[in-house]
Design an enzyme around this catalytic site. Structure first.
Site, mmCIF file in Angstrom:
data_model
loop_
_atom_site.group_PDB
_atom_site.id
_atom_site.type_symbol
_atom_site.label_atom_id
_atom_site.label_comp_id
_atom_site.label_asym_id
_atom_site.label_seq_id
_atom_site.Cartn_x
_atom_site.Cartn_y
_atom_site.Cartn_z
ATOM 1 N N HIS A 221 0.780 -1.262 0.000
ATOM 2 C CA HIS A 221 0.000 0.000 0.000
ATOM 3 C C HIS A 221 0.800 1.295 0.000
ATOM 4 O O HIS A 221 0.710 2.088 0.935
ATOM 5 C CB HIS A 221 -1.010 -0.001 1.158
ATOM 6 N N ASP A 286 -5.968 -4.571 0.234
ATOM 7 C CA ASP A 286 -5.843 -4.421 1.688
ATOM 8 C C ASP A 286 -7.247 -4.481 2.320
ATOM 9 O O ASP A 286 -7.573 -3.699 3.220
ATOM 10 C CB ASP A 286 -5.116 -3.125 2.068
ATOM 11 N N HIS A 290 -14.144 -3.894 9.085
ATOM 12 C CA HIS A 290 -14.559 -3.767 10.490
ATOM 13 C C HIS A 290 -16.065 -3.572 10.456
ATOM 14 O O HIS A 290 -16.608 -3.117 9.438
ATOM 15 C CB HIS A 290 -13.883 -2.555 11.141
HETATM 16 C C1 NCD Z 1 -5.457 -3.475 8.723
HETATM 17 C C2 NCD Z 1 -6.458 -4.320 9.520
HETATM 18 O O1 NCD Z 1 -7.484 -3.793 9.957
HETATM 19 O O2 NCD Z 1 -6.210 -5.518 9.674
HETATM 20 N N1 NCD Z 1 -5.817 -2.104 8.805
HETATM 21 C C3 NCD Z 1 -5.464 -1.124 7.953
HETATM 22 O O3 NCD Z 1 -5.712 0.033 8.250
HETATM 23 N N2 NCD Z 1 -4.885 -1.382 6.791
HETATM 24 C C4 NCD Z 1 -4.101 -3.728 9.264
HETATM 25 C C5 NCD Z 1 -3.036 -3.265 8.307
HETATM 26 O O4 NCD Z 1 -2.830 -3.917 7.291
HETATM 27 O O5 NCD Z 1 -2.414 -2.244 8.573
HETATM 28 ZN ZN ZN Z 2 -3.175 -4.873 5.402
#
Ligand code: NCD
Ligand code: ZN
Length: 416
Positions: A221, A286, A290
């Protein structure tokens, strides 16, 4: 000789669409020709076929956080977005830092996947690496704390990356240097960006790219064009997410846009976008779902991460349809390059590759609506964005998405 299956469709050859037949035997592409005979024929003449997408950065949340997502729902979402291979990150509960945790995780999820999948191990203690190399498709290194990962490494970086067990393996790096983080109240997207700022990314990149080790470094990322220049100079591979391309710190999405590394200023994302014209990036989602409840608390307490496995390829295809990027680059960045990095026989419509295909009606552009998506989390930061979703999806010769339904469940295979 007639093939088991012949798919009549359009594919990209040297960047242009051509009507072709794809001959499939035993789940693999066995011929790509103008005319082929098949015991069964599938008619997708009016559709553009791309290889099944390969998303090398997802968080499917199982075990330990199945209120957010689980392997079944996350991989179903992938399938509906034309992605037939996902690689899952190790920040599940317990985190996958040793062989036992990896075996336990595999036991729990192995019969639930709707697309093919590989698992990452997390680098922390050098003594735990060799136990994971048989099963892990790659390794993840967190240089800072982030949601569900502490960022503490028990062995010095140089020593860790020179472990014999890691030679030739892909090490995906979350590059943020916490020493650069500003101490401020994180109460909106703008402030989140100021705290986990671009300098933190540049410094972490400088540090990791200076390490001399026989691993395949892959930088996760990246958020700025300068970061990409830094990484390209060292010939490492890198990922760009759709959210860092299409969203920014003034997007009106509040904590839904809270993610690590943060969304940047609009001008930064526009310059990042321009780097796509070479087609050499890997687009990875990515996917970090949540629940809406978790995201609805005070901004500063909301967890970082946003979903994206289902929208990754469809968003890119809409950009291609608008003439902003090239279709062949979408195929390269979402399918071919990510598969190549991990040595998978996927991501290409060529003899010898897995018959993973997705069929798109390039004129059927829709607006993304969370209620039509399949992640358990039930929301998307891309509400209202244009996308082109597949009409059908094939995994190793079997139509897993047909007529808007998941036609075959749980046929995903473990990739090591
Ligand atoms: C990811 C997660 O929630 O698992 N969150 C994020 O902001 N990308 C963790 C991560 O890959 O940093
Ligand atoms: Zn990640």
């Amino acid at each position: 000789m007639a093939h088991e299956i012949v798919v009549k469709t359009k594919i990209l050859q040297s960047g242009t669409e051509r009507a072709m037949c794809i001959g499939i035997d035993n789940g693999k592409i066995n011929a790509v020709e103008k005319y082929l005979d098949g015991e069964r024929e599938l008619h997708f003449e009016d559709y553009l076929a791309l290889p099944g997408g390969v998303d090398i950065h997802t968080h499917m949340r199982e075990p330990g956080m199945t209120q957010k997502e689980d392997f079944y729902t996350g991989t179903k979402a992938a399938a509906f977005g034309g992605t037939t291979t996902i690689l899952d990150m190790p920040n599940t509960i317990p985190s996958v830092k040793n062989e036992l945790a990896l075996r336990d995780k595999l036991d729990i999820i192995k019969n639930k996947a709707n697309v093919d999948f590989g698992l990452f191990g997390q680098l922390s203690d050098i003594d735990n690496i060799s136990g994971m190399t048989n099963l892990a498709i790659g390794f993840k290194l967190y240089m800072s704390e982030t949601t569900g990962a502490s960022g503490t490494i028990k062995t010095p970086l140089e020593h860790l990356l020179n472990s014999d067990a890691l030679a030739g393996k892909v090490v995906t790096v979350h590059a943020e240097d916490p020493r650069m983080f500003a101490d401020d109240t994180c109460d909106n997207l703008h402030r989140h960006n100021l705290i986990r700022n671009m300098k933190a990314e540049f410094m972490a990149l400088r540090r990791i790219l200076a390490v001399d080790a026989p691993v395949k470094l892959n930088l996760a990322h990246l958020t700025t064009a300068e970061s990409i220049d830094q990484v390209k100079a060292k010939r490492a591979s890198f990922e760009i997410t759709p959210h860092h391309l299409l969203l920014h710190d003034a997007s009106k999405i509040d904590a839904m846009g809270k993610v690590n590394p943060p969304l940047r200023k609009k001008a930064i994302s526009e310059r990042l976008f321009k780097t796509l014209k070479t087609g050499r990036a890997i687009i990875a989602s990515d996917h970090a779902p949540h629940t809406l409840e978790e995201k609805s608390v005070d901004f500063k307490d909301a967890p970082s991460g946003l979903p994206g496995v289902e929208t990754r390829l469809p968003l890119m295809l809409a950009l291609a349809n608008k003439g902003i990027i090239r279709y062949i680059h979408v195929q390269d960045m979402c399918c071919t390059l990510p598969a190549e990095l991990f040595g998978l026989k996927k991501g290409k419509i060529e003899t010898g590759y897995d018959a993973d295909l997705a069929f798109y009606d390039a004129n059927n552009m829709v607006k993304i609506e969370a209620e039509n998506l399949h992640s358990k989390c039930g929301w998307t930061p891309f509400e209202g964005h244009h996308a082109i979703f597949p009409k059908g999806v094939m995994l190793r010769g079997q139509m897993i998405i047909r007529g808007g339904e998941l036609a075959i469940e749980k046929s995903g295979k473990f990739l090591k």
